[in-house]
Design a protein around this motif. Structure first.
Motif, mmCIF file in Angstrom:
data_model
loop_
_atom_site.group_PDB
_atom_site.id
_atom_site.type_symbol
_atom_site.label_atom_id
_atom_site.label_comp_id
_atom_site.label_asym_id
_atom_site.label_seq_id
_atom_site.Cartn_x
_atom_site.Cartn_y
_atom_site.Cartn_z
ATOM 1 N N GLY A 1 37.530 32.674 44.482
ATOM 2 C CA GLY A 1 38.176 31.959 43.388
ATOM 3 C C GLY A 1 37.136 31.294 42.494
ATOM 4 N N GLY A 2 37.614 30.368 41.662
ATOM 5 C CA GLY A 2 36.733 29.709 40.700
ATOM 6 C C GLY A 2 35.637 28.888 41.355
ATOM 7 N N VAL A 3 35.877 28.409 42.562
ATOM 8 C CA VAL A 3 34.826 27.643 43.252
ATOM 9 C C VAL A 3 33.647 28.570 43.549
ATOM 10 N N PRO B 1 36.500 38.071 40.907
ATOM 11 C CA PRO B 1 37.453 36.975 41.110
ATOM 12 C C PRO B 1 38.637 37.428 41.948
ATOM 13 N N THR B 2 39.061 36.566 42.864
ATOM 14 C CA THR B 2 40.159 36.951 43.759
ATOM 15 C C THR B 2 41.367 36.032 43.639
ATOM 16 N N SER B 3 41.225 34.886 42.929
ATOM 17 C CA SER B 3 42.386 34.020 42.693
ATOM 18 C C SER B 3 42.861 34.265 41.263
ATOM 19 N N LEU B 4 44.106 33.905 40.991
ATOM 20 C CA LEU B 4 44.625 34.093 39.636
ATOM 21 C C LEU B 4 43.812 33.264 38.638
ATOM 22 N N LYS C 1 33.139 16.192 37.549
ATOM 23 C CA LYS C 1 33.357 17.642 37.550
ATOM 24 C C LYS C 1 32.328 18.350 36.681
ATOM 25 N N ASN C 2 31.810 19.439 37.184
ATOM 26 C CA ASN C 2 30.989 20.380 36.412
ATOM 27 C C ASN C 2 29.832 19.723 35.663
ATOM 28 N N VAL C 3 29.295 18.648 36.225
ATOM 29 C CA VAL C 3 28.289 17.889 35.469
ATOM 30 C C VAL C 3 26.899 18.544 35.519
ATOM 31 N N CYS D 1 31.228 34.218 49.476
ATOM 32 C CA CYS D 1 32.688 34.165 49.634
ATOM 33 C C CYS D 1 33.030 32.902 50.418
ATOM 34 N N ASP D 2 34.332 32.609 50.551
ATOM 35 C CA ASP D 2 34.719 31.523 51.463
ATOM 36 C C ASP D 2 35.518 32.129 52.611
ATOM 37 N N GLU D 3 35.968 31.294 53.556
ATOM 38 C CA GLU D 3 36.584 31.872 54.757
ATOM 39 C C GLU D 3 37.848 32.666 54.428
ATOM 40 N N ASN D 4 38.559 32.285 53.364
ATOM 41 C CA ASN D 4 39.790 33.005 53.019
ATOM 42 C C ASN D 4 39.498 34.341 52.349
ATOM 43 N N THR D 5 38.530 34.320 51.444
ATOM 44 C CA THR D 5 38.236 35.595 50.778
ATOM 45 C C THR D 5 37.452 36.515 51.733
ATOM 46 N N ALA E 1 36.125 33.189 35.988
ATOM 47 C CA ALA E 1 35.062 34.188 36.181
ATOM 48 C C ALA E 1 34.489 34.702 34.867
ATOM 49 N N VAL E 2 35.149 34.324 33.764
ATOM 50 C CA VAL E 2 34.785 34.842 32.441
ATOM 51 C C VAL E 2 34.305 33.686 31.559
ATOM 52 N N GLY E 3 33.323 33.935 30.736
ATOM 53 C CA GLY E 3 32.942 32.908 29.755
ATOM 54 C C GLY E 3 31.588 32.299 30.010
ATOM 55 N N GLU F 1 32.524 27.023 52.761
ATOM 56 C CA GLU F 1 33.851 26.493 53.085
ATOM 57 C C GLU F 1 34.709 26.489 51.825
ATOM 58 N N SER F 2 35.981 26.855 51.946
ATOM 59 C CA SER F 2 36.823 26.896 50.753
ATOM 60 C C SER F 2 37.072 25.490 50.206
ATOM 61 N N GLY F 3 37.340 25.428 48.912
ATOM 62 C CA GLY F 3 37.732 24.146 48.306
ATOM 63 C C GLY F 3 36.695 23.592 47.356
ATOM 64 N N PRO G 1 48.331 39.329 46.288
ATOM 65 C CA PRO G 1 49.410 39.104 47.262
ATOM 66 C C PRO G 1 49.070 38.159 48.420
ATOM 67 N N THR G 2 47.808 38.012 48.771
ATOM 68 C CA THR G 2 47.472 37.087 49.876
ATOM 69 C C THR G 2 47.205 35.663 49.374
ATOM 70 N N LEU G 3 47.180 35.493 48.060
ATOM 71 C CA LEU G 3 46.909 34.152 47.502
ATOM 72 C C LEU G 3 48.158 33.275 47.672
ATOM 73 N N PRO G 4 48.009 32.092 48.294
ATOM 74 C CA PRO G 4 49.183 31.233 48.493
ATOM 75 C C PRO G 4 49.872 30.890 47.167
ATOM 76 N N GLU G 5 51.207 30.744 47.224
ATOM 77 C CA GLU G 5 52.020 30.481 46.031
ATOM 78 C C GLU G 5 51.486 29.280 45.229
ATOM 79 N N ARG G 6 51.053 28.243 45.937
ATOM 80 C CA ARG G 6 50.550 27.063 45.222
ATOM 81 C C ARG G 6 49.372 27.440 44.303
ATOM 82 N N HIS G 7 48.548 28.375 44.798
ATOM 83 C CA HIS G 7 47.383 28.781 44.006
ATOM 84 C C HIS G 7 47.761 29.753 42.886
ATOM 85 N N ILE G 8 48.883 30.469 43.058
ATOM 86 C CA ILE G 8 49.364 31.318 41.954
ATOM 87 C C ILE G 8 49.783 30.391 40.811
HETATM 88 N N1 LIG Z 1 33.678 28.330 34.692
HETATM 89 C C1 LIG Z 1 34.822 28.202 34.052
HETATM 90 O O1 LIG Z 1 34.930 28.551 32.876
HETATM 91 C C2 LIG Z 1 36.013 27.630 34.764
HETATM 92 C C3 LIG Z 1 37.274 27.656 34.151
HETATM 93 C C4 LIG Z 1 38.373 27.159 34.861
HETATM 94 C C5 LIG Z 1 38.211 26.650 36.138
HETATM 95 N N2 LIG Z 1 36.969 26.637 36.694
HETATM 96 C C6 LIG Z 1 36.775 26.113 38.060
HETATM 97 O O2 LIG Z 1 37.483 26.933 38.981
HETATM 98 C C7 LIG Z 1 37.743 26.168 40.157
HETATM 99 C C8 LIG Z 1 39.144 26.423 40.637
HETATM 100 O O3 LIG Z 1 39.295 27.781 40.937
HETATM 101 P P1 LIG Z 1 40.384 28.294 41.999
HETATM 102 O O4 LIG Z 1 41.669 27.672 41.724
HETATM 103 O O5 LIG Z 1 40.286 29.771 42.033
HETATM 104 O O6 LIG Z 1 39.870 27.616 43.343
HETATM 105 P P2 LIG Z 1 39.294 28.195 44.711
HETATM 106 O O7 LIG Z 1 38.081 28.995 44.490
HETATM 107 O O8 LIG Z 1 39.193 27.020 45.597
HETATM 108 O O9 LIG Z 1 40.427 29.193 45.215
HETATM 109 C C9 LIG Z 1 41.679 28.702 45.560
HETATM 110 C C10 LIG Z 1 42.022 28.967 47.044
HETATM 111 O O10 LIG Z 1 42.465 30.308 47.164
HETATM 112 C C11 LIG Z 1 41.722 30.974 48.195
HETATM 113 N N3 LIG Z 1 41.686 32.371 47.774
HETATM 114 C C12 LIG Z 1 41.054 32.887 46.697
HETATM 115 N N4 LIG Z 1 41.378 34.180 46.574
HETATM 116 C C13 LIG Z 1 42.236 34.483 47.575
HETATM 117 C C14 LIG Z 1 42.952 35.649 47.950
HETATM 118 N N5 LIG Z 1 42.894 36.766 47.222
HETATM 119 N N6 LIG Z 1 43.750 35.579 49.049
HETATM 120 C C15 LIG Z 1 43.877 34.434 49.762
HETATM 121 N N7 LIG Z 1 43.246 33.289 49.447
HETATM 122 C C16 LIG Z 1 42.423 33.325 48.367
HETATM 123 C C17 LIG Z 1 40.399 30.251 48.262
HETATM 124 O O11 LIG Z 1 39.813 30.412 49.510
HETATM 125 C C18 LIG Z 1 40.869 28.806 48.014
HETATM 126 O O12 LIG Z 1 41.353 28.275 49.214
HETATM 127 C C19 LIG Z 1 37.505 24.713 39.797
HETATM 128 O O13 LIG Z 1 36.327 24.270 40.386
HETATM 129 C C20 LIG Z 1 37.337 24.743 38.281
HETATM 130 O O14 LIG Z 1 36.506 23.732 37.806
HETATM 131 C C21 LIG Z 1 35.886 27.120 36.040
#
Ligand SMILES: NC(=O)c1ccc[n+]([C@@H]2O[C@H](COP(=O)([O-])OP(=O)(O)OC[C@H]3O[C@@H](n4cnc5c(N)ncnc54)[C@H](O)[C@@H]3O)[C@@H](O)[C@H]2O)c1
Length: 345
Positions: free
Chosen positions: A98-100, A122-125, A145-147, A36-40, A132-134, A64-66, A165-172
C-alpha cells in the motif's frame, strides 16, 4: 490501460506480469529487493513471484504494516538490509504494498547510494489510485506527516486490481476517499459517478489520469499540484492527532468536510454546494469520521508544512471539480469550521 506519466508509465491492468517482467529485464539490475509488509507478503508477493520469473531470486524485505512504519528507524533497517546484502547502485527495489510501502520504499530507494531504481506495485486501492503515482516519497517524523521525503520517479508503476479482493473493506473505503477527492478537485462528471460510493472499473484509471495531468504541470508542488492537498491540511492534522487510529483516507474525508466549511465561510464555495458535498461525504462515511478537540488539532496544523507567516495555506474547492490553491486561513476560521463539522456528525 497505460497512463503516461512523463518518463515512466502507469500500467493499470490484470495483466501486469508480462510488462513487469520486461521492465525488470530492461533494468539490467545486479540484485532485486522486494519491500512488502506482512499482509502483502501473504496475499500479493507469492502471486507476483510465481508470475515473474525474474523475481524468483529476489530478496524479501518485510516491514510491519501500518503508518507507524513510515519512520526513520524502519528506513534505517531497510538500508542496513540492503547494505548487508550487497545492494549496489544498479540494484532494483520493488515496492509491493500500500501507500506506506510505496512512500517508504520509494524514499529508501531514492537516497540509498544517491538513488537506485524502484518499481511500484501498489496493492491497496489508495496506492493504486494515488500514492504510487506522482513521485512523492516520504516518511513521518515527530508525528508530522511526510515531513522528510524526496521527489523521485519510479521506473514504472504496475497496478493490478486483482490484488484488491483480499484488501479489507475498511481499506477499500479508505482508498475510495482519494478518488472522491480527485473528482472534487478536477472532474465534476467523475463526482457524479462516484458520489454513490461504488467503486467501478475505470475509476482507478480516471483518478490516476487526473493526478498525472496535474502533476505533469507542476512536478515540484509550487503551483497547480497544491490542489492535491485539498482535504489534506486539516486531514493530516487529524491523522497525526489520531495517532494511528484513523486511516489516511478517513482523515482526508473529515478534512474535506472541514475545508468545505472554511471555503463556504470565505465565500469561495457556495454554502449550498458545501453542504451538498458534506452530506454526501458524511453519508458515505457514517462510522469513520472522528470527533476531536479542535484546539489539539490546531497544534498539529501548526506542524504542517503548508504554513506561511502565521496563517495556514489551504487548497479549497471553489466549485465541484474546481480548486483554488494558496488560500490563507486563520486559526479562528479553522476552529469555526471544526465546530460545524462536529454538528454535522
Ligand atoms: N506519495 C503520495 O503521493 C501519497 C498520496 C496519498 C497517500 N499517501 C500515503 O499513503 C499511505 C496510506 O496508504 P494505504 O492506505 O495504502 O496504507 P497501507 O500501506 O498501510 O495499506 C493499508 C493496509 O492494507 C494492507 N494491504 C495492502 N494491500 C493489500 C492487499 N492486496 N490485500 C490485503 N491487505 C493489503 C496493508 O498491509 C495495510 O495493512 C499514507 O502514509 C499516506 O500518507 C501518499
Amino acid at each position: 490501460m497505460i497512463v503516461n506519466a512523463g518518463k515512466y508509465q502507469v500500467n493499470i491492468t490484470e495483466k501486469i506480469f508480462v510488462p513487469l517482467e520486461r521492465e525488470i529485464k530492461k533494468a539490467k539490475c545486479s540484485s532485486i529487493h522486494i519491500i512488502c509488509d506482512e499482509n502483502t507478503l501473504q496475499h500479493c508477493v507469492p502471486f507476483l513471484v510465481s508470475n515473474c520469473p525474474s523475481l524468483k531470486l529476489a530478496e524479501i524485505i518485510e516491514i510491519e504494516s501500518g503508518e507507524s512504519s513510515k519512520c526513520i528507524e524502519v528506513a534505517t533497517g531497510i538500508w542496513d538490509t540492503l547494505l548487508a546484502n550487497g545492494a549496489a547502485r544498479d540494484a532494483l527495489i520493488i515496492n509491493a504494498g500500500g501507500g506506506v510501502v510505496t512512500d517508504l520504499g520509494g524514499f529508501c530507494a531514492s537516497v540509498y547510494k544517491r538513488g537506485i531504481s524502484f518499481i511500484n506495485v501498489p496493492t491497496s486501492l489508495l496506492a493504486m489510485a494515488d500514492a504510487a503515482v506522482g513521485s512523492k516519497t516520504a516518511i513521518d517524523h515527530q508525528s508530522v506527516k511526510n515531513v522528510i521525503g524526496t521527489f523521485a520517479e519510479p521506473r514504472a508503476v504496475f497496478a493490478n486490481p486483482d490484488f484488491l479482493p483480499t484488501l479489507p473493506e475498511r481499506h477499500i473505503k479508505n482508498g475510495f476517499a482519494e478518488i472522491l477527492k480527485m473528482a472534487l478537485i478536477a472532474d465534476k462528471h467523475l463526482w457524479e459517478e462516484v458520489k454513490n460510493g461504488k467503486l467501478k472499473n475505470g475509476h482507478i484509471q480516471k483518478a490516476v489520469s487526473l493526478k498525472v495531468a496535474i502533476v505533469s504541470q507542476d512536478k515540484y508542488d509550487k503551483g497547480k499540484r497544491k490542489a492535491l492537498n485539498y482535504g489534506h491540511t486539516a486531514g493530516h492534522a487529524l491523522e497525526a492527532l489520531g495517532g494511528g487510529q484513523l486511516l489516511h483516507g478517513e482523515a482526508v474525508v473529515a478534512g474535506m468536510i472541514i475545508e468545505n466549511y472554511i471555503a463556504s465561510d470565505l465565500k469561495i464555495l457556495k454554502p449550498e454546494t458545501a453542504s451538498l458535498i458534506n452530506n454526501v461525504l458524511r453519508n458515505l462515511y457514517p462510522d469513520e469520521l472522528p470527533q476531536f478537540n479542535a484546539t489539539d488539532a490546531v497544534k498539529f496544523l501548526q506542524n504542517d508544512k503548508k504554513i506561511h507567516s502565521g496563517k495556514y495555506n489551504f487548497s479549497l474547492l471553489n466549485g465541484i471539480g474546481k480548486c483554488r490553491t494558496d488560500v490563507r486561513v486563520t486559526e479562528k476560521q479553522f476552529m469555526k469550521a471544526c465546530e460545524k463539522y462536529h454538528s454535522l456528525l
